[in-house]
Design an enzyme around this catalytic site. Sequence first.
Site, mmCIF file in Angstrom:
data_model
loop_
_atom_site.group_PDB
_atom_site.id
_atom_site.type_symbol
_atom_site.label_atom_id
_atom_site.label_comp_id
_atom_site.label_asym_id
_atom_site.label_seq_id
_atom_site.Cartn_x
_atom_site.Cartn_y
_atom_site.Cartn_z
ATOM 1 N N VAL A 1 43.852 38.931 35.284
ATOM 2 C CA VAL A 1 43.017 38.370 35.873
ATOM 3 C C VAL A 1 43.335 38.235 36.992
ATOM 4 C CG1 VAL A 1 42.166 36.383 34.595
ATOM 5 C CG2 VAL A 1 44.448 35.725 35.759
ATOM 6 N N HIS A 2 44.376 38.747 37.908
ATOM 7 C CA HIS A 2 44.739 38.990 39.119
ATOM 8 C C HIS A 2 44.550 40.328 39.724
ATOM 9 C CE1 HIS A 2 46.064 34.177 39.449
ATOM 10 N NE2 HIS A 2 45.492 34.755 39.458
#
Length: 560
Positions: free
Chosen positions: A444-445
Amino acid sequence: MTIDLQGFTNLFYYLHGTFVEHAPRLNRLDAAIGDGDHGDTMLRGFRAAARTVHLGGFAHIGELFEAAANTLAEETGGAIGPLMAAFFGEGGLVFSGMHAAGLTEVVSFLGQGLEAVQQVGGAKPGDKTLLDALHPAVEVLSRGEIDDLQAALQAAVSAAQTGAQHTGDLQAKMGRARFVGERGLGHPDPGAVSFTLILEALLAIAQGKAVQPPDLDPVAEKLTPKPAGKFLNDPGEMISEDNCGLALAYPGLVRLTDTGLLVRAQPKPMGRVGLAIGHGGGHTPSMGGFVGPGLLDADVYGPLFTCASGLKIARAIEQAEQGGGVVLLVSNHAGDVLNARLAVRRAEQLGIPVVMAFSSDDVATAPRLAFSERRGLGGLLFMLKVGGGAAEGGLALTAVADLMQRANERTATLGVASQAPRHPVSGEKLFDLPAGQIEVGTGVHGEVGVYRGELMPAKNLVEMMLAKLIPDLDAFLQDRVWVFLNGSGGTSQMELHILYRNVHQALTGQGLQVASGVVGSFFTTLEMGGFSLSLCALDEESAAWWDAPASSPAFRWPLA
Ligand code: ADP
Ligand code: MG
């Protein structure tokens, strides 16, 4: 030779300057094996710490360290925040009551600091973390062969430098970098480099380097967000303005407290179990968009991609408590886990019963047998929805937490990235992905994923993903499956529908009935192109709680 109160005040000023200078380099090191924020995180922490020590009024060196450590805990965030707070917090104990510290005290501070970091972080030397710089430095000092403070610190710095350099030869066993495996080889650990810089600063102070209080005027922090072409005001406030706007848009569901927490506009009935979460910003509409009946009671966000501090999460737990105890949802990422541990410790000191429920669904990051080591991705939705329903329905704390852990165990997710998002302020791409390529297993990053290849038709991609996800759920799948197709922020709803059609057809073709399907961009990474596909094989009891009604800014159930 000793360092006095002014000397240690100067240390924090010096560290602020150090991280102003080195933040871009540390961000680049972290971009290679983590998520590219380490320099910004260190700078944010030490800017706040420099402000705190600048206020002065400390009776002794211990008080100064304690105040600085509290600020670091509150403001830094990320995996590194709670570790630095633990490290400098030991200075508060060792230097308590002292007005000057010599070699013996400095050596015990560093030694105890090392122990504290190991206790909070659970890492060992050789795991490719900051310990690989700190541990050799402390080892040199504890030999006691040098009796001059400057010379001893010089030796410690050399040992840390060598240790940090050698982290390039190591494969990470802790932190975000764990997920890149062998691809991390050749890249030194950013945290190890930072701790070397911290020791270098201590040496500079021992050598009596002249230091001026830095310019800590907040205006100096503002950058123009032009390169990324974003509609912002103050870049430093972008995450809080995002959440404030959310609360203003849904006053019937969500309220923003003075302390920056998102809580339900109407708290749930007394005696019920509360649900809370802490996380990093930049994943809008999560998680504030999930505050409401049948879902979360309290949410706290950190800066962009950086988990909220443990102390702030503790406040979210306090808000969520209605007398039935609180389940703290933790997405399995190093920073979230470390801050959650700190938060639970604090909440328990306040007498609130808390159980952590970990979300670990990313099949790309660990095998099924070690599913609890997986990174948390969009599968969190299943735990949240089931747990939220059960909490609302009056189940007890351990029962709610058990249902959530069961939902997590029965969930498998795989993410795909097709385009890197840009940092909203600097405009720099968060990772490097050539046009026409996709990366499967991305986080997600935007951490580096596990597979990179040509973009392929939606149908083929879905087939490839299902071929990994379905066998992973072998032990749980019967005839029904719950599906969540989550857009990453830069992929159109049109594409998501096209993908979902393929998912639905393929599952039906394999004799699986889709019990419920959710399609939309809920857990985003700014405007990252891509999506994640989560499958869940709920058991009967959980399925009933999945069906319970829920209502929040981003998610309503039933959908129809
Ligand atoms: P995040 O991973 O949350 O983005 P940062 O990028 O600020 O946090 O910090 C990453 C650094 O934190 C790593 O380079 C590593 O040195 C350190 N780190 C992460 N987890 C641990 C741990 N469990 N123990 C010790 N150090 C750790
Ligand atoms: Mg990082």
